[in-house]
Design a protein around this motif. Structure first.
Motif, PDB file in Angstrom:
ATOM      1  N   LEU A 173     -21.652 -48.278  -2.154  1.00 25.26           N
ATOM      2  CA  LEU A 173     -22.277 -48.914  -0.975  1.00 25.26           C
ATOM      3  C   LEU A 173     -22.525 -48.368   0.384  1.00 25.26           C
ATOM      4  N   SER A 174     -21.376 -47.381   0.621  1.00 25.60           N
ATOM      5  CA  SER A 174     -21.782 -46.354   1.700  1.00 25.60           C
ATOM      6  C   SER A 174     -22.403 -45.252   1.302  1.00 25.60           C
ATOM      7  N   ARG A 175     -22.109 -45.006   0.511  1.00 26.45           N
ATOM      8  CA  ARG A 175     -23.641 -43.304   0.450  1.00 26.45           C
ATOM      9  C   ARG A 175     -24.324 -44.059   0.036  1.00 26.45           C
ATOM     10  N   LYS A 176     -25.041 -45.088  -0.045  1.00 29.47           N
ATOM     11  CA  LYS A 176     -26.239 -45.343  -0.231  1.00 29.47           C
ATOM     12  C   LYS A 176     -26.034 -45.967   1.799  1.00 29.47           C
ATOM     13  N   SER A 177     -25.676 -45.868   1.743  1.00 30.79           N
ATOM     14  CA  SER A 177     -26.409 -45.829   3.699  1.00 30.79           C
ATOM     15  C   SER A 177     -26.385 -44.699   4.402  1.00 30.79           C
ATOM     16  N   GLY A 178     -25.510 -44.232   4.025  1.00 30.33           N
ATOM     17  CA  GLY A 178     -25.640 -42.992   4.097  1.00 30.33           C
ATOM     18  C   GLY A 178     -24.661 -42.777   5.520  1.00 30.33           C
ATOM     19  N   GLN A 179     -24.029 -42.626   5.714  1.00 27.25           N
ATOM     20  CA  GLN A 179     -23.744 -43.224   7.263  1.00 27.25           C
ATOM     21  C   GLN A 179     -21.300 -43.067   6.559  1.00 27.25           C
ATOM     22  N   GLY A 180     -21.214 -41.663   7.170  1.00 27.42           N
ATOM     23  CA  GLY A 180     -19.089 -41.581   6.544  1.00 27.42           C
ATOM     24  C   GLY A 180     -18.887 -42.014   7.769  1.00 27.42           C
ATOM     25  N   PRO A 181     -17.496 -41.640   7.585  1.00 25.21           N
ATOM     26  CA  PRO A 181     -16.816 -41.274   5.991  1.00 25.21           C
ATOM     27  C   PRO A 181     -16.707 -42.613   4.762  1.00 25.21           C
ATOM     28  N   HIS A 182     -16.896 -42.186   4.399  1.00 26.32           N
ATOM     29  CA  HIS A 182     -16.946 -43.635   2.888  1.00 26.32           C
ATOM     30  C   HIS A 182     -16.053 -44.578   2.791  1.00 26.32           C
ATOM     31  N   ILE A 183     -15.607 -43.229   2.413  1.00 27.18           N
ATOM     32  CA  ILE A 183     -14.506 -44.374   2.279  1.00 27.18           C
ATOM     33  C   ILE A 183     -12.667 -43.531   2.783  1.00 27.18           C
ATOM     34  N   ARG A 184     -12.209 -43.847   3.717  1.00 21.06           N
ATOM     35  CA  ARG A 184     -10.785 -43.665   3.830  1.00 21.06           C
ATOM     36  C   ARG A 184      -9.742 -44.943   4.133  1.00 21.06           C
ATOM     37  N   MET A 185      -8.504 -44.264   3.494  1.00 22.90           N
ATOM     38  CA  MET A 185      -7.168 -45.985   3.398  1.00 22.90           C
ATOM     39  C   MET A 185      -6.678 -45.744   2.653  1.00 22.90           C
ATOM     40  N   THR A 186      -5.649 -46.373   3.271  1.00 19.26           N
ATOM     41  CA  THR A 186      -4.386 -46.732   2.824  1.00 19.26           C
ATOM     42  C   THR A 186      -4.235 -47.666   2.860  1.00 19.26           C
ATOM     43  N   ALA A 187      -3.249 -48.446   1.926  1.00 24.05           N
ATOM     44  CA  ALA A 187      -3.509 -50.115   1.477  1.00 24.05           C
ATOM     45  C   ALA A 187      -1.894 -50.543   0.572  1.00 24.05           C
ATOM     46  N   ALA A 188      -1.924 -51.557   1.290  1.00 20.06           N
ATOM     47  CA  ALA A 188      -0.436 -52.151   0.533  1.00 20.06           C
ATOM     48  C   ALA A 188      -0.758 -53.436  -0.095  1.00 20.06           C
ATOM     49  N   LEU A 189      -0.460 -54.281  -1.224  1.00 19.30           N
ATOM     50  CA  LEU A 189      -0.569 -55.119  -1.653  1.00 19.30           C
ATOM     51  C   LEU A 189       0.517 -55.738  -2.522  1.00 19.30           C
ATOM     52  N   SER A 190       0.685 -57.134  -3.059  1.00 19.53           N
ATOM     53  CA  SER A 190       1.858 -57.418  -3.455  1.00 19.53           C
ATOM     54  C   SER A 190       1.732 -59.052  -4.719  1.00 19.53           C
ATOM     55  N   ASP A 191       1.586 -58.544  -5.386  1.00 15.91           N
ATOM     56  CA  ASP A 191       1.911 -60.686  -5.869  1.00 15.91           C
ATOM     57  C   ASP A 191       2.570 -61.447  -6.361  1.00 15.91           C
ATOM     58  N   GLY A 192       3.502 -60.846  -5.048  1.00 15.46           N
ATOM     59  CA  GLY A 192       5.742 -61.204  -4.974  1.00 15.46           C
ATOM     60  C   GLY A 192       6.355 -61.155  -5.717  1.00 15.46           C
ATOM     61  N   GLU A 193       6.061 -60.067  -6.655  1.00 11.32           N
ATOM     62  CA  GLU A 193       6.964 -59.617  -7.618  1.00 11.32           C
ATOM     63  C   GLU A 193       7.106 -58.068  -7.425  1.00 11.32           C
ATOM     64  N   THR A 194       6.114 -57.090  -7.236  1.00 11.04           N
ATOM     65  CA  THR A 194       5.765 -55.932  -7.455  1.00 11.04           C
ATOM     66  C   THR A 194       5.225 -55.357  -5.924  1.00 11.04           C
ATOM     67  N   LEU A 195       5.525 -54.880  -5.247  1.00 11.41           N
ATOM     68  CA  LEU A 195       4.570 -54.256  -4.410  1.00 11.41           C
ATOM     69  C   LEU A 195       3.969 -53.122  -4.849  1.00 11.41           C
ATOM     70  N   PHE A 196       2.832 -53.104  -4.974  1.00 13.60           N
ATOM     71  CA  PHE A 196       2.133 -51.724  -5.006  1.00 13.60           C
ATOM     72  C   PHE A 196       0.582 -50.803  -3.358  1.00 13.60           C
ATOM     73  N   ALA A 197       0.719 -49.948  -3.709  1.00 13.86           N
ATOM     74  CA  ALA A 197       0.070 -49.372  -2.569  1.00 13.86           C
ATOM     75  C   ALA A 197      -1.012 -48.198  -2.804  1.00 13.86           C
ATOM     76  N   VAL A 198      -1.831 -47.565  -1.686  1.00 16.28           N
ATOM     77  CA  VAL A 198      -3.223 -46.674  -2.378  1.00 16.28           C
ATOM     78  C   VAL A 198      -3.009 -45.627  -1.305  1.00 16.28           C
ATOM     79  N   ARG A 199      -3.039 -44.575  -1.383  1.00 17.60           N
ATOM     80  CA  ARG A 199      -4.066 -43.751  -0.714  1.00 17.60           C
ATOM     81  C   ARG A 199      -4.844 -42.634  -1.310  1.00 17.60           C
ATOM     82  N   TYR A 200      -6.432 -42.671  -0.506  1.00 15.34           N
ATOM     83  CA  TYR A 200      -7.418 -42.184  -1.148  1.00 15.34           C
ATOM     84  C   TYR A 200      -8.393 -42.419   0.122  1.00 15.34           C
ATOM     85  N   ALA A 201      -9.464 -41.337   0.109  1.00 13.42           N
ATOM     86  CA  ALA A 201     -10.665 -40.419   0.699  1.00 13.42           C
ATOM     87  C   ALA A 201     -11.661 -40.303  -0.122  1.00 13.42           C
TER      88      ALA A 201
END
Length: 264
Positions: A173-201
């Motif tokens: 969707l961001s690429r279609k809109s033509g406005q960058g940077p399209h994605i820059r992210m670090t995120a953390a998430l959890s279901d209460g048992e496991t901790l997940f993290a992501v680094r992406y751009a």
């Protein structure tokens, strides 16, 4: 940009990361060193897991350094898994509903980064949220929308695939809109048992992300930037990575939003 920290391991007082270190998360809220914005004063939030499956949550709009309730809570609450976030808005209002972490059922999620041109395609992004999850769309951020879309794509069954699919659709969707940077992210998430993290751009400027096994505390600290360099070595998470942290183990694999989803 924002700063955040997460813990997975033996029960730890939140203050050990939020307030006690020289470069604690609260210190980073007014003097961050590894992001463009040194000041992160647009609210803060906590999500922590105790004896019940759903996380506790505390969020407010004040700068983290000025809230005595946050400091008191951090001194008293002990948790085996928690997420903490200080916010620097990329455009949306400073409101409690826009503060991270976001919570849905047993899941919690927090994000640092941006989705280019989100205001221009917000309606299309929100249309990706399943009807039964949409009532939980309480704020206006790209982060909360991304979390709810990923939840509908199967976080419970396969967190990595669900988040990859959601990120790919937002990037398209961001690429279609033509406005960058399209994605820059670090995120953390959890279901209460496991901790997940992501680094992406979508470009070469992925936000910073580090982790450390703390032998004294017996657990994993995962952070936007190190809160203390005196104890152990911090390891930088490679760009394009998805991390799983259990109480004693760490696994890091490639994070690759699918080409098929980008083209959809």
């Amino acid at each position: 940009m924002c700063r955040w920290a997460a813990w997975q391991g033996r029960p730890l007082y939140l203050s050990e990361i939020l307030t006690a270190p020289d470069h604690s998360l609260i210190h980073q809220s007014r003097e961050a060193s590894k992001c463009k914005t040194a000041i992160n004063a647009d609210g803060f939030g906590l999500a922590w897991y105790g004896d019940r499956p759903n996380p506790g949550q505390y969020r407010d709009v004040y700068p983290a350094w000025s809230d005595p309730n946050l400091k008191s809570l951090a001194e008293q609450v002990q948790a085996r898994l928690f997420l903490a976030h200080v916010r620097a808005s990329t455009g949306t209002a400073t409101s409690r509903n826009n503060c991270h972490p976001f919570v849905q059922g047993t899941w919690s999620f927090m994000h640092n980064g941006q989705v280019g041109g989100f205001d221009g395609f917000r309606r299309h992004a929100e249309a990706l949220i399943l009807d039964d999850l949409y009532p939980n769309r309480r704020g206006a951020t790209d982060s909360e929308a991304l979390f709810l879309v990923a939840h509908g794509l199967g976080l419970d069954a396969d967190p990595k695939a669900a988040l990859e699919n959601a990120v790919a659709q937002f990037e398209a969707l961001s690429r279609k809109s033509g406005q960058g940077p399209h994605i820059r992210m670090t995120a953390a998430l959890s279901d209460g048992e496991t901790l997940f993290a992501v680094r992406y751009a979508s470009d070469h400027l992925a936000p910073s992300l580090y982790y450390q096994w703390n032998a004294a505390w017996q657990g994993w600290a995962v952070v936007s930037e190190p809160y203390d360099t005196a104890f152990g070595d911090w390891i930088e998470v490679p760009k394009g990575s998805f991390c799983r942290f259990t109480a004693t183990e760490c696994e890091i694999v490639p994070f690759q939003p699918s080409v098929m989803s980008k083209a959809a």
